[in-house]
Write an enzyme that holds these catalytic residues in place. Structure first.
Site, PDB file in Angstrom:
ATOM      1  N   CYS A 319       0.874  -1.189   0.000  1.00  0.00           N
ATOM      2  CA  CYS A 319       0.000   0.000   0.000  1.00  0.00           C
ATOM      3  C   CYS A 319       0.902   1.226   0.000  1.00  0.00           C
ATOM      4  CB  CYS A 319      -0.921   0.001   1.219  1.00  0.00           C
ATOM      5  SG  CYS A 319      -1.718  -1.581   1.564  1.00  0.00           S
ATOM      6  N   ALA A 320       1.510   1.520  -1.130  1.00  0.00           N
ATOM      7  CA  ALA A 320       2.669   2.414  -1.161  1.00  0.00           C
ATOM      8  C   ALA A 320       2.339   3.901  -1.159  1.00  0.00           C
ATOM      9  CB  ALA A 320       3.535   2.100  -2.371  1.00  0.00           C
ATOM     10  N   PRO A 322       1.249   7.710  -0.318  1.00  0.00           N
ATOM     11  CA  PRO A 322       1.792   8.506  -1.430  1.00  0.00           C
ATOM     12  C   PRO A 322       3.283   8.326  -1.671  1.00  0.00           C
ATOM     13  CG  PRO A 322       1.602   9.875   0.505  1.00  0.00           C
ATOM     14  CD  PRO A 322       1.060   8.525   0.902  1.00  0.00           C
ATOM     15  N   GLU A 344       0.043   0.359  -5.467  1.00  0.00           N
ATOM     16  CA  GLU A 344      -0.912   1.354  -4.954  1.00  0.00           C
ATOM     17  C   GLU A 344      -2.206   1.253  -5.760  1.00  0.00           C
ATOM     18  OE1 GLU A 344      -3.204   4.010  -3.326  1.00  0.00           O
ATOM     19  OE2 GLU A 344      -1.302   3.394  -2.412  1.00  0.00           O
ATOM     20  N   CYS A 448      -0.813   3.986  11.361  1.00  0.00           N
ATOM     21  CA  CYS A 448      -0.536   5.211  12.115  1.00  0.00           C
ATOM     22  C   CYS A 448      -1.710   5.486  13.053  1.00  0.00           C
ATOM     23  CB  CYS A 448      -0.277   6.387  11.191  1.00  0.00           C
ATOM     24  SG  CYS A 448      -1.624   6.758  10.062  1.00  0.00           S
TER      25      CYS A 448
END
Length: 515
Positions: A319-320, A322, A344, A448
Site C-alpha cells: 500500500c505504497a 503517497p 498502490e 498510524c
C-alpha cells in the site's frame, strides 16, 4: 495510512509568539506577526490584514473538506505571505482547528447560544479570534480589533457587532478560567479531559483503551498517560527529515541546516526554514518523514529472513501511496541491489509514488536493479512470480489517530464507524501480504493508529485463521541512532510508538514470518 508529504510549519508557532503572557499590560508587548501597526484606525475598521484573511480563507476551505497541510501552504504562496506572517497564519489555522472543540464551548458560553445557532462563517471567524485570545501571544485589544475587522470584511457589518460582543466577553477571562468554566459541569473524568484537550470523547476513550492494551499505562497511571498523550496531540510536531540511504546523507542535511536525530539512524530535524529549499529534498534523495515511519521501515529491513526468502530477496510495499515509506524502503533495497515493487490502488497516488521514487529509479538503473511501481488492488495481486517476496510492508489504510498532531482537522472528521469500516480492509490486505510472501519471508503490518481494533485485534484475527505465519518480536529491531534498543515499546512482540513518549506519531508495527 498517514500522509508523509509534510511541509514546513505544520502547526509550528512562529518565534516569539508562544503562550500569552500578562494581558493586563499589552502596551508593553510588541504587536504579533500579522498585525499591521502602521494601519490607521479607519483602515482597520474597513479591512483586516492579509495574514488573518488568508487564515480565514483556509478555515473555510477546511470546513468544505480540504486538508490544512495542503490548503494553507497554497494560499500563502498565492498571497505571497512568508516568514513570520506565514508562521502566524499557520498557528492560527492549526490551533483554531485542533482546539475548536474547546473553543466552541467557550464561544457558546460567551455568546449565550449553542454554536449550531451561529452561522458557520461567523463561527470560523470567532474560532480564529478565540485562539488569538486564549492560545497565542496576541494582545487582547489587537485580537478583538482585528477579529472584528475580519468579521466586517468577510461576514458583514451586522455580524461584526455580534463578533465584537463575543470577543470582548471572551477577553474578560484567562484561558484557564474559561477551561474550568466550560468543564465544571462534566462529571465523567474522560469526557472532561476530552473537552479540556479538545478531543472527541470517543477518541479519548479509544486512546485510553489503547494505552492499557499496548502495555503503555498501568491501572495507577493511565489517566496521567492519557493526559500526556492528548496534550501531545495539540503540540506542533517537529519537522522530521529522512536521508534516503545511497541517495543522500545526514551530512548533506546538516550542511543545509538540519540537526541529526538521536532517534532515527537516518533521520534529522529541521529547526526552522523551508524543507523544500533543501536540494536533497527537492531531488527526492531525502524527504520529510516522521521518525516513527523511518524506524518501522528500518526494522523490516533489518530482521532476518529464512529459507527460500533469504536466498532470493525481493521486496514489496503493498500500500505504497503517497510514497514516503516506499521511498525509504526502495532506497534500502537498491543499496543492496534487491528488486523492489511498490503497489498502490489509487491511480493518483500511484503517480505520486512514481514521482517520489524518481531519484531511486535513477539509482536503480545505475545499479542494474529492478524497481517497479504497480497500479492495482493490494487485495488481488494475482500470481506472484519467483515464489513470492522476501519482505512485504503492509502499511494499511487506517483512521490516522496516531497522527492527530500533524492533521488538525482529522479528529473532527473521523468517527467510530470509520474504525469498523476499515477493519475488513485491513484484514484482507494483511492476508494478501502473507499470500505474497515467500517461505521464510517477513511481513510488516503497520498503522498510524494505536486503536486496538486496527492493530492487535487485526493481527490476532489473522493468526487465528492461518497456521502458516508466526509472530516475531519486533522490538530488538527498533534501535536509535546510537544502535540502542528503544525503550517503552510495549510488552511485545508488537511495537507501539507514542508521541508523548518517543516524540513520533503513534505508529503500530507487527512483524510476522511465513512458515
Amino acid at each position: 495510512m498517514s500522509d508523509e508529504r509534510r511541509g514546513r510549519g505544520a502547526g509550528e508557532r512562529p518565534p516569539g509568539d508562544g503562550r500569552r503572557g500578562e494581558r493586563q499590560r499589552p502596551q508593553a508587548r510588541e504587536r504579533s506577526a500579522g498585525h499591521r501597526s502602521e494601519q490607521r484606525p479607519s483602515e482597520r475598521a474597513r479591512r483586516t490584514d492579509p495574514t488573518r484573511l488568508a487564515a480565514y480563507t483556509a478555515m473555510r476551505e477546511i470546513a468544505e473538506g480540504a486538508y490544512a497541510n495542503l490548503a494553507l501552504p497554497k494560499l500563502l504562496r498565492d498571497k505571497r505571505i512568508s516568514g513570520r506572517d506565514a508562521g502566524f497564519a499557520t498557528e492560527l489555522v492549526y490551533g483554531a482547528t485542533r482546539l475548536s472543540g474547546l473553543y466552541d464551548a467557550v464561544i457558546a458560553s460567551a455568546a449565550g447560544r449553542p454554536v449550531d445557532k451561529i452561522d458557520a462563517n461567523v463561527l470560523d471567524t470567532l474560532r480564529l479570534g478565540a485562539h488569538q485570545l486564549l492560545g497565542m501571544r496576541v494582545p487582547s485589544h489587537a485580537a478583538v480589533d482585528e477579529t472584528v475587522a475580519l468579521a466586517r470584511q468577510v461576514n458583514g457589518a451586522g455580524a461584526a457587532g455580534f463578533v465584537n460582543a463575543v470577543m470582548r466577553r471572551i477577553s474578560e477571562r484567562e484561558p484557564e478560567e474559561w477551561t474550568d468554566l466550560v468543564t465544571e459541569g462534566v462529571s465523567d473524568p474522560v469526557e472532561r479531559l476530552a473537552l479540556r484537550t479538545s478531543h472527541p470523547v470517543w477518541i479519548a476513550k479509544a486512546l485510553r483503551a489503547a494505552l492499557i492494551g499496548h502495555g503503555a499505562a498501568g491501572p495507577t497511571d493511565v489517566e496521567e498517560s492519557l493526559t500526556a498523550l492528548l496534550e501531545s496531540d495539540n503540540a506542533p510536531a517537529k519537522v522530521s527529515l529522512v536521508a534516503r540511504p545511497g541517495l543522500s546523507s545526514l551530512d548533506e542535511l546538516e550542511d543545509a541546516g538540519a540537526e541529526r536525530s538521536g532517534l532515527s539512524p537516518v533521520g534529522a530535524t529541521l529547526p526552522d526554514g523551508d524543507p523544500g529549499a533543501i536540494a536533497a529534498i527537492r531531488d527526492g534523495r531525502a524527504a520529510v518523514q516522521d521518525e516513527g515511519s523511518q524506524l518501522l521501515v528500518l526494522a523490516l529491513a533489518a530482521a532476518e529472513t529464512q529459507g527460500a526468502a533469504a536466498e532470493h530477496e525481493r521486496w514489496l510495499d503493498l500500500c505504497a501511496g503517497p510514497g514516503g515509506k516506499a521511498g525509504l524502503l526502495a532506497a534500502l533495497a537498491i543499496e543492496r541491489r534487491i528488486p523492489f515493487v511498490a503497489n498502490e490502488i489509487s491511480e493518483h497516488r500511484a503517480d505520486l509514488v512514481w514521482q517520489t521514487l524518481a531519484a531511486a529509479r535513477a539509482e536503480a538503473v545505475e545499479r542494474d536493479t529492478s524497481l517497479k511501481v504497480r497500479h492495482g488492488d493490494g487485495r488481488d495481486l494475482g500470481e506472484v512470480e519467483h515464489g513470492g517476496f522476501s519482505r512485504v510492508l503492509v502499511d494499511a489504510p487506517c483512521t490516522g489517530l496516531g497522527a492527530l498532531r500533524r492533521r488538525p482537522e482529522a479528529r473532527w472528521r473521523r468517527g467510530p464507524d470509520d474504525v469498523a469500516a476499515l477493519a475488513g480492509l485491513q484484514r484482507e490486505l494483511l492476508s494478501s501480504g502473507i499470500e505474497a510472501t515467500a517461505a521464510g519471508g517477513l511481513v510488516g503490518y503497520a498503522t498510524c493508529s494505536p486503536h486496538l481494533n486496527e492493530t492487535r485485534f487485526v493481527v490476532s484475527d489473522i493468526l487465528k485463521r492461518r497456521d502458516d505465519v508466526e509472530l516475531v518480536d519486533a522490538r530488538p529491531h527498533f534501535v536509535d541512532a546510537s544502535g540502542r534498543e528503544l525503550p517503552a515499546l510495549g510488552e511485545g512482540p508488537y511495537v507501539q510508538l507514542w508521541p508523548h513518549v518517543h516524540g513520533t506519531d503513534a505508529m503500530f508495527f507487527a512483524l510476522l514470518r511465513k512458515r
